[in-house]
Design a protein around this motif. Structure first.
Motif, short mmCIF file in Angstrom:
data_model
loop_
_atom_site.label_atom_id
_atom_site.label_comp_id
_atom_site.label_asym_id
_atom_site.label_seq_id
_atom_site.Cartn_x
_atom_site.Cartn_y
_atom_site.Cartn_z
N LEU A 193 23.02 47.80 23.65
CA LEU A 193 23.12 49.22 23.29
C LEU A 193 24.57 49.71 23.36
N SER A 194 25.50 48.83 23.26
CA SER A 194 26.92 49.19 23.36
C SER A 194 27.27 50.30 22.38
N GLY A 195 27.93 51.33 22.88
CA GLY A 195 28.37 52.43 22.04
C GLY A 195 27.34 53.53 21.84
N PRO A 247 24.54 50.79 27.32
CA PRO A 247 24.79 52.00 26.52
C PRO A 247 26.10 52.66 26.95
N ARG A 248 26.66 53.43 26.03
CA ARG A 248 27.89 54.16 26.39
C ARG A 248 27.59 55.21 27.46
N THR A 278 27.58 55.00 33.52
CA THR A 278 26.92 55.34 32.24
C THR A 278 25.92 56.48 32.36
N ILE A 279 25.41 56.78 33.56
CA ILE A 279 24.35 57.78 33.72
C ILE A 279 24.96 59.10 34.17
N ARG A 280 24.63 60.17 33.45
CA ARG A 280 25.15 61.50 33.78
C ARG A 280 23.99 62.49 33.90
N PHE A 281 24.10 63.36 34.86
CA PHE A 281 23.11 64.43 35.02
C PHE A 281 23.40 65.55 34.03
N LEU A 282 22.33 66.08 33.42
CA LEU A 282 22.42 67.23 32.52
C LEU A 282 21.35 68.22 32.96
N GLU A 283 21.77 69.35 33.50
CA GLU A 283 20.80 70.33 33.97
C GLU A 283 20.06 70.96 32.80
N CYS A 284 18.74 70.93 32.85
CA CYS A 284 17.94 71.48 31.76
C CYS A 284 16.55 71.84 32.26
N ASP A 285 16.21 73.11 32.16
CA ASP A 285 14.89 73.62 32.51
C ASP A 285 14.19 73.99 31.21
#
Length: 321
Positions: free
Chosen positions: A13-15, A40-41, A71-78
């Motif tokens: 899953l590169s990129g 993954p990117r 590679t893993i980022r938190f994205l706040e979303c309700d």
């Protein structure tokens, strides 16, 4: 049924950039974990709780090589709040110029009566309306990615359920009462079925209107996850533990349950009618099995999916970044 093993069948899953809602627990967490192993990117973990997400990220990172830990980022979303969804989409688009896989995994099931911030019945508002707004706001990025990506590689995966068969008959969706706590007197399970039917129909509507993006819906099977806590508790204390034991004996594990949505996110596109692979607009039972939709979900002439699309477009009008 497709024989799918994440370790060997998920391609490199590169990129690629991936966004998964509700990925701090259950099926979303397992899907994230499996995809994160394949370079993954970036994977965005979209959820309400930063504390829970950070704990999930730490636990998954502990299993990954050092090179994959960023590679893993938190994205706040309700998903019950349009303001939160728009803020999440704005953050995402400011950080990423592409989106290859949008996995709409988050959801609620058979919960008490209630309304979202914008006044939708809480199950329909969370499971369908919230995700639809997220899709709408991220569509330009998905379309831009699809222009340069291999044909069929950009995906929208809606997590639905065989529970779509519980939707109210004969209408399927009670459009006139979606802004009431119980959708005009429907039971909690019927309201759940209505929202899961919408997940199937909306994927089909997206496939019809945006064929360059492969949009599908999936049933994970009967899985014991965090989602079952509310329904189990609703049985009352004397039935809670026997029911929990039965669920443990007969439900799939989370690892098994996540196979279908992970397969749908990465499997090759079917090259011919009836061939193996993912086909745009289809509802899949595990793993990769088509054709088990209810009559309402099959919606052979797109009457209900078109009506849902038009209703959703009207409800989301003016909601922009």
């Amino acid at each position: 049924m497709v024989n799918f093993s994440p370790d060997k069948d998920i391609p490199d899953l590169s990129g690629k950039v991936i966004l998964i809602t509700g990925a701090n627990v259950g099926l979303g967490r397992e899907s994230l974990h499996q995809l994160a192993k394949h370079n993954p990117r970036t994977i965005y973990l979209a959820a309400r709780s930063k504390a829970k997400a950070d704990q999930t990220i730490k636990e998954i990172n502990d299993t990954l090589p050092d090179t994959a830990r960023s590679t893993i980022r938190f994205l706040e979303c309700d998903l019950t709040s349009f303001d939160s969804i728009k803020k999440a989409a704005k953050t995402f688009t400011s950080e990423s110029d592409r989106l290859d896989i949008l996995m709409n995994n988050a959801g609620i099931m058979a919960c008490p009566e209630g309304l979202t911030n914008e006044g939708y019945e809480v199950q329909f508002g969370t499971n369908h309306v919230g995700h639809s707004l997220l899709i709408k706001l991220l569509l330009p990025t998905l379309q831009k990615t699809a222009k340069d990506a291999p044909t069929g590689s950009v995906r929208i995966v809606n997590l639905s359920s065989a529970g779509e068969q519980l939707a109210p008959k004969p209408d399927g969706i009670k459009f006139d009462s979606l802004k009431t706590p119980n959708s005009g007197g429907l039971s909690t399970w019927t309201r759940y079925g209505q929202s899961k039917l919408a997940n199937v129909l909306y994927a089909r509507a997206l496939a019809k209107r945006y064929p360059e993006i492969v949009s599908v819906s999936v049933h994970p099977g009967v899985v014991q996850t965090e989602l079952t806590r509310g329904p189990l508790a609703s049985y009352g204390s004397w039935l809670y533990y026997p029911t929990k034991i039965m669920a443990a004996l007969f439900c799939k594990s989370v690892a098994q349950g996540a196979l279908n949505q992970t397969w749908a996110a990465v499997a090759p596109v079917a090259k011919q009618e009836g061939g193996q692979g993912v086909k745009n607009g289809i509802f899949y039972h595990p793993v990769g099995v088509a054709g088990k939709d209810s009559g309402l979900a099959k919606d052979e002439h797109d009457v209900l999916s078109d009506k849902l699309w038009e209703w959703t477009e009207k409800e989301l009008k003016g909601q922009e970044l």
